[in-house]
Design a protein around this motif. Structure first.
Motif: not given
Length: 244
Positions: A183-184, A203-205, A225-227
């Motif tokens: 997460a940002l 997982g994504g960002v 690797a994710g959305a």
């Protein structure tokens, strides 16, 4: 200069101040304060562990060490706030909850640097960036920089476990490899001509509407690797390039 080994579990030293040696291994039963200038030289190793309590240094202190490590861990937070600190590498250091480091030069992370999955790593450099090779491992709930990082940040550890990058400003480049979703939050900035390069192996960002990402280019060298969801209403992203 000879090294100093003070590795007895019954040591109970309140403050280490004005200490100079070629190396230092210190095991302390309680919390430890660093004051004044403590130095093992720019190629020496300071190995500090506490069995109870943390490690603290105020802004007026100075720690000079080629490598800072902790063979037995620090049983509380580590707060090294000396604005004149000269720490080359942090390697093999685990704390409970927080690792805050102010450094006047470039800083490398090596081996396992661990504050736990809910802890915070807060790094500030007044000159130079932060680097980590692929074999390093940073484990932190949050990575931040209260005072900013003067140079590029390159965290290439393929097994990194970083939950959130929040409130981090770097000089020109922020490259992060993460082994989990990232997460940002808050302001994450490399300037309007800089590059942010994020890779996740699982997982994504994500970024919520209240976050702000400032970058000339957003990319992913190793793919996400994710959305990927960048929802910050104040984002300033010039180009998205080579992002999968």
């Amino acid at each position: 200069t000879n090294g100093a080994t003070l590795a007895v579990a019954t040591n109970n030293i309140g403050t280490l101040s004005g200490f100079t040696a070629g190396s230092l291994r210190l095991l302390n039963a309680g919390a430890l304060v660093l004051a004044g200038q403590n130095s093992v030289g720019t190629t020496g190793t300071a190995d500090i562990s506490t069995l109870s309590g943390g490690l603290t240094q105020a802004a007026g202190g100075t720690l000079i060490a080629g490598t800072l490590t902790s063979s037995n861990g620090i049983a509380g937070s580590a707060l090294l706030l000396g604005t004149a600190n000269q720490i080359g590498t942090i390697a093999g250091l685990s704390t409970l909850g927080t690792l805050t480091v102010v450094d006047s030069q470039a800083l490398a992370l090596a081996g396992l640097v661990n504050v736990g999955s809910t802890g915070t790593v807060d790094i500030t450099t007044s000159s130079g960036g932060v680097t980590q090779a692929a074999g390093g491992l940073l484990l932190a709930g949050t990575l931040t920089s209260t005072g900013h990082i003067a140079g590029a940040v390159t965290l290439n550890g393929i097994f990194n476990q970083i939950g959130t990058i929040a409130g981090l400003t770097a000089g020109g480049t922020l490259a992060v490899v993460d082994g989990k979703a990232l997460a940002l939050a808050g302001l994450v900035s490399v300037g309007s001509t800089g590059t942010i390069d994020i890779t996740t192996s699982s997982g994504g960002v994500t970024q919520a509407a209240g976050g702000t990402l400032v970058a000339g280019t957003l990319t992913s060298t190793g793919n996400i690797a994710g959305a990927a969801s960048f929802l910050g209403t104040a984002n300033q992203i010039g180009t998205i390039a080579a992002l999968t």
